[in-house]
Design a protein around this motif. Structure first.
Motif, short mmCIF file in Angstrom:
data_model
loop_
_atom_site.label_atom_id
_atom_site.label_comp_id
_atom_site.label_asym_id
_atom_site.label_seq_id
_atom_site.Cartn_x
_atom_site.Cartn_y
_atom_site.Cartn_z
N TYR A 231 0.85 -1.20 0.00
CA TYR A 231 0.00 0.00 0.00
C TYR A 231 0.88 1.25 0.00
O TYR A 231 2.07 1.19 0.36
CB TYR A 231 -0.94 0.00 1.21
CG TYR A 231 -0.25 0.13 2.56
CD1 TYR A 231 -0.07 1.38 3.16
CD2 TYR A 231 0.22 -1.00 3.25
CE1 TYR A 231 0.57 1.50 4.39
CE2 TYR A 231 0.84 -0.88 4.48
CZ TYR A 231 1.02 0.37 5.05
OH TYR A 231 1.64 0.50 6.27
N ARG A 232 0.31 2.35 -0.39
CA ARG A 232 1.07 3.61 -0.42
C ARG A 232 1.24 4.16 0.99
O ARG A 232 0.36 3.99 1.85
CB ARG A 232 0.35 4.65 -1.29
CG ARG A 232 0.35 4.28 -2.78
CD ARG A 232 -0.18 5.41 -3.64
NE ARG A 232 -0.12 5.05 -5.06
CZ ARG A 232 0.98 5.16 -5.80
NH1 ARG A 232 2.09 5.65 -5.26
NH2 ARG A 232 0.96 4.82 -7.07
N LYS B 177 7.24 2.33 -1.68
CA LYS B 177 7.41 3.49 -2.57
C LYS B 177 7.47 3.08 -4.04
O LYS B 177 7.42 3.94 -4.93
CB LYS B 177 8.70 4.23 -2.20
CG LYS B 177 8.68 4.86 -0.82
CD LYS B 177 10.00 5.55 -0.51
CE LYS B 177 9.97 6.20 0.87
NZ LYS B 177 11.27 6.84 1.20
N GLU C 179 -3.37 1.91 -6.58
CA GLU C 179 -3.52 2.20 -5.14
C GLU C 179 -2.84 1.13 -4.30
O GLU C 179 -2.19 1.42 -3.30
CB GLU C 179 -5.00 2.28 -4.76
CG GLU C 179 -5.22 2.66 -3.30
CD GLU C 179 -6.68 2.85 -2.95
OE1 GLU C 179 -6.96 3.67 -2.06
OE2 GLU C 179 -7.54 2.18 -3.56
#
Length: 248
Positions: free
Chosen positions: A164-165, A195, A202
């Motif tokens: 996930y970001r 990253k 997403e």
């Protein structure tokens, strides 16, 4: 994410209810201890110069308090027992996840699976196979990136990695924490900030030699990927040995 989110909320509600039994058991245990002390002090209040009738009344009161203490401690044990049973029965089975979606998964090139503690250069930006560290890491939600050499080892054992970001919203993070509780045999799920997630995605999900990129998190697609690829790594370890990952 609505239906699975509702299941999530229901399971968390059940967790809260089970902890109420733990709190009740602890409170009753303290109450019983206080009652035993009270009974002891009541009996200790008998003085040698008291009349026989007065002594009998105090002894009767002490016995009544002592009996009440026994009852309360029995209730405390019952509450602890209910808590233990609810925790023992609590399972997060991947089969309970929505897995009815059509998904677009990339079958990645196989880059080997040897163990090394030397620095590793991966051919893929987000690797799904290749040389890796001799040690895997525990299942769960991570706030720091642990490094591909460990994560590749986890995938070798059939684990699913959800990337996930770092700037993901709190609702998504909480949902990912929930997903990392699910298990199948000796494999589990890790949620890791990354990253390297490409623009337009997403989340990125990986299993051994498999990648799925989602421009928007979708419970059904995530559940389908998990059920299709969890515990499908080339090296399966029994759950009694792995016990949550981080053991090999």
């Amino acid at each position: 994410m609505d239906m699975t989110h509702m299941d999530h909320m229901q399971m968390e509600q059940q967790t809260g209810t089970s902890y109420l039994w733990l709190i009740l058991g602890a409170a009753l245990l303290l109450l019983s201890a206080a009652a035993y002390v009270w009974a002891s002090r009541t009996r200790g209040s008998i003085l040698s110069h008291m009349k026989k009738k007065e002594r009998a009344l105090i002894q009767k009161k002490s016995r009544a308090i002592h009996t009440a203490a026994h009852i309360v401690i029995a209730l405390s044990i019952t509450a602890f027992g209910i808590f233990s049973l609810q925790r023992a029965d609590k399972t997060y089975n991947t089969a309970d996840l929505d897995s009815s979606a059509a998904i677009n998964v990339t079958s990645d090139k196989y880059y080997g699976a040897n163990h090394t503690e030397e620095p590793i250069h991966y051919e893929m930006t987000i690797p799904t196979s290749g040389p890796h560290n001799p040690h895997d890491i525990q299942f769960g939600f991570y706030t720091d990136f642990p490094g591909y050499p460990y994560l590749v080892h986890n995938m070798e054992h059939g684990d699913i990695i959800i990337y996930y970001r770092e700037n993901a919203g709190e609702e998504l993070k909480e949902h990912l924490k929930y997903l990392t509780k699910f298990r199948k045999a000796g494999s589990g799920i890790l949620a890791v900030p990354n990253k390297d997630i490409p623009d337009g995605s997403e989340v990125v999900m990986t299993a051994w030699t498999k990648t799925m990129k989602l421009d928007k998190f979708d419970d059904a697609k995530v559940g389908t990927f998990i059920n299709r690829y969890i515990n499908q790594g080339p090296e399966k370890i029994p759950p009694s040995v792995r016990q949550g990952g981080g053991t090999m």
